[in-house]
Scaffold this motif. Structure first.
Motif, PDB file in Angstrom:
ATOM      1  N   VAL A 101       0.857  -1.187   0.000  1.00 34.66           N
ATOM      2  CA  VAL A 101       0.000   0.000   0.000  1.00 34.66           C
ATOM      3  C   VAL A 101       0.897   1.242   0.000  1.00 34.66           C
ATOM      4  CG1 VAL A 101      -1.798   1.264   1.268  1.00 34.66           C
ATOM      5  CG2 VAL A 101      -1.806  -1.251   1.272  1.00 34.66           C
ATOM      6  N   VAL A 102       0.859   2.003  -1.085  1.00 39.97           N
ATOM      7  CA  VAL A 102       1.684   3.211  -1.181  1.00 39.97           C
ATOM      8  C   VAL A 102       0.790   4.410  -0.903  1.00 39.97           C
ATOM      9  CG1 VAL A 102       3.164   4.595  -2.704  1.00 39.97           C
ATOM     10  CG2 VAL A 102       3.171   2.087  -2.886  1.00 39.97           C
ATOM     11  N   GLY A 103       0.997   5.059   0.254  1.00 41.58           N
ATOM     12  CA  GLY A 103       0.105   6.127   0.710  1.00 41.58           C
ATOM     13  C   GLY A 103      -0.905   5.524   1.671  1.00 41.58           C
ATOM     14  N   GLY A 116      -0.210  -4.497   9.274  1.00 42.97           N
ATOM     15  CA  GLY A 116       0.742  -4.093   8.238  1.00 42.97           C
ATOM     16  C   GLY A 116       2.127  -3.792   8.779  1.00 42.97           C
ATOM     17  N   LYS A 117       3.112  -3.784   7.854  1.00 40.01           N
ATOM     18  CA  LYS A 117       4.489  -3.482   8.223  1.00 40.01           C
ATOM     19  C   LYS A 117       4.954  -2.286   7.413  1.00 40.01           C
ATOM     20  CE  LYS A 117       9.014  -5.654   8.105  1.00 40.01           C
ATOM     21  NZ  LYS A 117       9.786  -6.503   7.214  1.00 40.01           N
ATOM     22  N   LEU A 118       5.473  -1.273   8.106  1.00 41.27           N
ATOM     23  CA  LEU A 118       5.983  -0.088   7.403  1.00 41.27           C
ATOM     24  C   LEU A 118       7.353  -0.394   6.825  1.00 41.27           C
ATOM     25  CD1 LEU A 118       4.982   2.630  10.025  1.00 41.27           C
ATOM     26  CD2 LEU A 118       4.237   2.622   7.645  1.00 41.27           C
ATOM     27  N   VAL A 119       7.520  -0.124   5.523  1.00 46.11           N
ATOM     28  CA  VAL A 119       8.815  -0.363   4.879  1.00 46.11           C
ATOM     29  C   VAL A 119       9.120   0.797   3.935  1.00 46.11           C
ATOM     30  CG1 VAL A 119       8.644  -2.899   4.962  1.00 46.11           C
ATOM     31  CG2 VAL A 119       7.693  -1.657   2.994  1.00 46.11           C
ATOM     32  N   GLU A 120      10.320   0.806   3.381  1.00 44.78           N
ATOM     33  CA  GLU A 120      10.657   1.807   2.371  1.00 44.78           C
ATOM     34  C   GLU A 120      10.069   1.379   1.015  1.00 44.78           C
ATOM     35  OE1 GLU A 120      11.717   4.848   2.829  1.00 44.78           O
ATOM     36  OE2 GLU A 120      11.704   4.356   4.964  1.00 44.78           O
ATOM     37  N   LEU A 121       9.963   2.333   0.105  1.00 41.53           N
ATOM     38  CA  LEU A 121       9.279   2.062  -1.172  1.00 41.53           C
ATOM     39  C   LEU A 121       9.921   0.905  -1.956  1.00 41.53           C
ATOM     40  CD1 LEU A 121       7.037   2.811  -3.174  1.00 41.53           C
ATOM     41  CD2 LEU A 121       8.576   4.518  -4.162  1.00 41.53           C
ATOM     42  N   ASP A 122      11.271   0.906  -2.063  1.00 36.22           N
ATOM     43  CA  ASP A 122      11.922  -0.139  -2.866  1.00 36.22           C
ATOM     44  C   ASP A 122      11.635  -1.531  -2.307  1.00 36.22           C
ATOM     45  OD1 ASP A 122      12.844   1.902  -4.401  1.00 36.22           O
ATOM     46  OD2 ASP A 122      14.985   1.502  -4.100  1.00 36.22           O
ATOM     47  N   GLU A 123      11.656  -1.635  -0.976  1.00 36.29           N
ATOM     48  CA  GLU A 123      11.393  -2.933  -0.346  1.00 36.29           C
ATOM     49  C   GLU A 123       9.958  -3.379  -0.634  1.00 36.29           C
ATOM     50  OE1 GLU A 123      12.277  -3.006   3.874  1.00 36.29           O
ATOM     51  OE2 GLU A 123      11.427  -5.045   4.045  1.00 36.29           O
ATOM     52  N   LEU A 124       9.038  -2.419  -0.567  1.00 35.27           N
ATOM     53  CA  LEU A 124       7.630  -2.721  -0.864  1.00 35.27           C
ATOM     54  C   LEU A 124       7.485  -3.220  -2.300  1.00 35.27           C
ATOM     55  CD1 LEU A 124       4.533  -0.582   0.051  1.00 35.27           C
ATOM     56  CD2 LEU A 124       4.909  -1.194  -2.330  1.00 35.27           C
ATOM     57  N   LEU A 125       8.123  -2.505  -3.239  1.00 34.67           N
ATOM     58  CA  LEU A 125       7.989  -2.862  -4.659  1.00 34.67           C
ATOM     59  C   LEU A 125       8.560  -4.253  -4.941  1.00 34.67           C
ATOM     60  CD1 LEU A 125       8.966   0.610  -6.171  1.00 34.67           C
ATOM     61  CD2 LEU A 125       6.680  -0.400  -6.176  1.00 34.67           C
ATOM     62  N   LYS A 126       9.695  -4.569  -4.296  1.00 30.19           N
ATOM     63  CA  LYS A 126      10.366  -5.856  -4.545  1.00 30.19           C
ATOM     64  C   LYS A 126       9.565  -7.027  -3.984  1.00 30.19           C
ATOM     65  CE  LYS A 126      15.050  -4.063  -4.343  1.00 30.19           C
ATOM     66  NZ  LYS A 126      16.111  -3.810  -3.365  1.00 30.19           N
ATOM     67  N   ASN A 127       8.817  -6.774  -2.913  1.00 27.99           N
ATOM     68  CA  ASN A 127       8.206  -7.900  -2.185  1.00 27.99           C
ATOM     69  C   ASN A 127       6.692  -8.033  -2.330  1.00 27.99           C
ATOM     70  OD1 ASN A 127      10.550  -9.082  -0.746  1.00 27.99           O
ATOM     71  ND2 ASN A 127      10.737  -6.971  -0.026  1.00 27.99           N
ATOM     72  N   SER A 128       6.049  -7.151  -3.088  1.00 28.98           N
ATOM     73  CA  SER A 128       4.585  -7.201  -3.165  1.00 28.98           C
ATOM     74  C   SER A 128       4.108  -7.957  -4.411  1.00 28.98           C
ATOM     75  CB  SER A 128       4.010  -5.780  -3.201  1.00 28.98           C
ATOM     76  OG  SER A 128       4.329  -5.110  -2.009  1.00 28.98           O
ATOM     77  N   ASP A 129       3.004  -8.690  -4.238  1.00 30.63           N
ATOM     78  CA  ASP A 129       2.356  -9.337  -5.380  1.00 30.63           C
ATOM     79  C   ASP A 129       1.394  -8.363  -6.052  1.00 30.63           C
ATOM     80  OD1 ASP A 129       3.380 -12.120  -4.992  1.00 30.63           O
ATOM     81  OD2 ASP A 129       2.457 -11.765  -3.032  1.00 30.63           O
ATOM     82  N   ILE A 130       0.861  -7.452  -5.228  1.00 28.22           N
ATOM     83  CA  ILE A 130       0.017  -6.375  -5.764  1.00 28.22           C
ATOM     84  C   ILE A 130       0.484  -5.075  -5.110  1.00 28.22           C
ATOM     85  CG2 ILE A 130      -2.327  -5.457  -5.971  1.00 28.22           C
ATOM     86  CD1 ILE A 130      -3.409  -8.275  -5.768  1.00 28.22           C
ATOM     87  N   VAL A 131       0.646  -4.033  -5.925  1.00 24.38           N
ATOM     88  CA  VAL A 131       0.993  -2.705  -5.397  1.00 24.38           C
ATOM     89  C   VAL A 131      -0.182  -1.791  -5.688  1.00 24.38           C
ATOM     90  CG1 VAL A 131       2.536  -0.714  -5.647  1.00 24.38           C
ATOM     91  CG2 VAL A 131       3.476  -3.044  -5.742  1.00 24.38           C
ATOM     92  N   THR A 132      -0.696  -1.106  -4.662  1.00 24.68           N
ATOM     93  CA  THR A 132      -1.854  -0.218  -4.856  1.00 24.68           C
ATOM     94  C   THR A 132      -1.494   1.196  -4.405  1.00 24.68           C
ATOM     95  OG1 THR A 132      -4.233   0.032  -4.434  1.00 24.68           O
ATOM     96  CG2 THR A 132      -2.946  -0.895  -2.631  1.00 24.68           C
ATOM     97  N   LEU A 133      -1.811   2.185  -5.259  1.00 32.39           N
ATOM     98  CA  LEU A 133      -1.359   3.567  -5.024  1.00 32.39           C
ATOM     99  C   LEU A 133      -2.457   4.447  -4.419  1.00 32.39           C
ATOM    100  CD1 LEU A 133       0.456   4.027  -8.461  1.00 32.39           C
ATOM    101  CD2 LEU A 133       1.423   3.188  -6.297  1.00 32.39           C
ATOM    102  N   HIS A 134      -2.129   5.109  -3.309  1.00 37.08           N
ATOM    103  CA  HIS A 134      -3.103   5.981  -2.630  1.00 37.08           C
ATOM    104  C   HIS A 134      -2.465   7.260  -2.108  1.00 37.08           C
ATOM    105  CE1 HIS A 134      -5.895   2.756  -3.144  1.00 37.08           C
ATOM    106  NE2 HIS A 134      -4.999   1.926  -2.645  1.00 37.08           N
ATOM    107  N   VAL A 135      -1.495   7.788  -2.877  1.00 31.40           N
ATOM    108  CA  VAL A 135      -0.880   9.070  -2.519  1.00 31.40           C
ATOM    109  C   VAL A 135      -1.566  10.184  -3.302  1.00 31.40           C
ATOM    110  CG1 VAL A 135       1.416   8.214  -1.888  1.00 31.40           C
ATOM    111  CG2 VAL A 135       0.889   8.658  -4.293  1.00 31.40           C
ATOM    112  N   PRO A 136      -1.522  11.415  -2.799  1.00 31.85           N
ATOM    113  CA  PRO A 136      -2.045  12.531  -3.602  1.00 31.85           C
ATOM    114  C   PRO A 136      -1.033  12.859  -4.695  1.00 31.85           C
ATOM    115  CG  PRO A 136      -1.090  13.360  -1.572  1.00 31.85           C
ATOM    116  CD  PRO A 136      -0.979  11.859  -1.509  1.00 31.85           C
ATOM    117  N   LEU A 137      -1.454  13.573  -5.728  1.00 28.47           N
ATOM    118  CA  LEU A 137      -0.507  14.012  -6.754  1.00 28.47           C
ATOM    119  C   LEU A 137       0.156  15.302  -6.278  1.00 28.47           C
ATOM    120  CD1 LEU A 137       0.765  13.754  -9.551  1.00 28.47           C
ATOM    121  CD2 LEU A 137      -1.158  15.055 -10.466  1.00 28.47           C
ATOM    122  N   THR A 138       1.483  15.219  -6.069  1.00 29.23           N
ATOM    123  CA  THR A 138       2.266  16.386  -5.660  1.00 29.23           C
ATOM    124  C   THR A 138       3.546  16.387  -6.505  1.00 29.23           C
ATOM    125  OG1 THR A 138       3.533  15.131  -4.022  1.00 29.23           O
ATOM    126  CG2 THR A 138       1.485  16.151  -3.244  1.00 29.23           C
TER     127      THR A 138
END
Ligand code: NAD
Length: 304
Positions: A144-146, A182-204
């Motif tokens: 979960v990103v965001g 959930g476990k808080l991780v850095e973005l690269d670790e999340l991307l490497k280890n997820s089967d599904i990545v879902t984006l929920h950040v605002p556009l900035t």
């Protein structure tokens, strides 16, 4: 005092305005010339993503005290100028969170089980059973990103389905992460280890093209990307390459860098992509909540 409702608004919201003694003028999506006439003597304007409330409109509405957006985004309102004139801006940022979260989950199941693809084939008269091998969500890892309003609900549902949850957010809220397993991780670790990545950040500035070639290449080749946030959070050209060349396995997209998505866009040619036309907030419940919340806020500004 008059309120101009310039976009469809739930009947319960209209009732709130009338019960407060406000006169309601309803005209759906007037063009700019008509809007200029309508706003001359109103104290409030209620809009959705349309019509545009520009400086020109504000300048011909001397009684205007509040501009309301029955929803989240304020892109169609000249917020700075309105504020400089002492006009309040109100919206309903949380009204659609559940709806967007449920759409993100719907897209995950849809891509994982190739539902849209199977449906298209059925209509062509093709029984595509062999091409429709999917995978279960239980036991898989969701990134979960965001982790704000929407990300939190998505994580909670994913946890209930039996998914492992990884979370990336600039704001590290350990307690909320624990609540959803959930476990808080850095973005690269999340991307490497997820089967599904879902984006929920605002556009900035920081999240513009946050997911580009480098990030897509970090993802697993069998992973799925879900975007219900804003199109420009993802570099679309890189995503098309990723889907064509198999850096990732599929995507579910509700938002696009260019909306409406141009006809014949490369994304529409890909079988491993599910596309929806920015319908995250398009539920009866979200529209009712958004309408009622802004009606109450308008009454508060006008009547105290
Ligand atoms: P929110 O503000 O509650 O949460 C956003 C989260 O992103 C916050 O926790 C914030 O700390 C985090 N964040 C911000 N910048 C970041 C960065 N650079 N890196 C990592 N994390 C960052 O917002 P929300 O209500 O959950 O909405 C999220 C997104 O959903 C927004 O982009 C919104 O526009 C979009 N949205 C889409 C629809 C739709 O119809 N598809 C409807 C409503 C909202």
């Amino acid at each position: 005092m008059k309120v101009l409702v310039a976009a469809p608004l739930h009947e319960k919201a209209i009732e709130i305005l009338k019960n407060a003694g406000l006169e309601v003028v309803y005209e759906e999506y007037p063009d700019q010339e008509r809007l200029k006439e309508l706003v001359k003597d109103v104290s409030a304007i209620i809009v959705r993503s349309k019509p545009k409330v520009t400086k020109e409109i504000i300048d011909v509405a001397p009684n205007l005290k509040v501009i309301a957006r029955a929803g989240v985004g304020l892109d169609n309102i000249d917020v700075e100028y309105a504020k400089s004139k002492g006009i309040e801006i109100v919206n309903a940022p949380a009204a659609s969170s559940r709806s967007v979260a449920e759409l993100a989950i719907a897209l995950m199941f849809n891509v994982a089980r190739k539902v849209a693809f199977a449906d298209r084939k059925m209509r062509e008269g093709v029984w595509a059973k062999k091409q429709c091998m999917g995978f279960e969500l239980e036991g898989k890892t969701l990134g979960v990103v965001g982790f704000g309003r929407i990300g939190y609900i998505v994580a909670k549902i994913a946890n209930a389905i039996g998914m492992n949850v990884l979370i990336y957010d600039v704001n590290k809220n350990e307690e909320r992460a624990k609540e959803v397993g959930g476990k808080l991780v850095e973005l690269d670790e999340l991307l490497k280890n997820s089967d599904i990545v879902t984006l929920h950040v605002p556009l900035t500035k920081e999240t513009y093209h946050m997911i580009g070639e480098r990030e897509l290449k970090l993802m697993k080749p069998n992973a799925i990307l879900i975007n219900t946030s804003r199109g420009a959070v993802v570099d679309t050209n890189a995503l098309v390459n990723a889907l064509q060349e198999g850096w990732i396995a599929g995507a579910g997209l509700d938002v696009f860098e260019e909306e409406p998505l141009p006809k014949d866009h490369p994304l529409t040619k890909l079988d491993n992509v599910v596309l929806t036309p920015h319908i995250g907030a398009s539920t009866v419940e979200a529209q009712e909540r958004a309408g009622m919340e802004v009606a109450e806020k308008v009454v508060k500004v006008l009547k105290g």
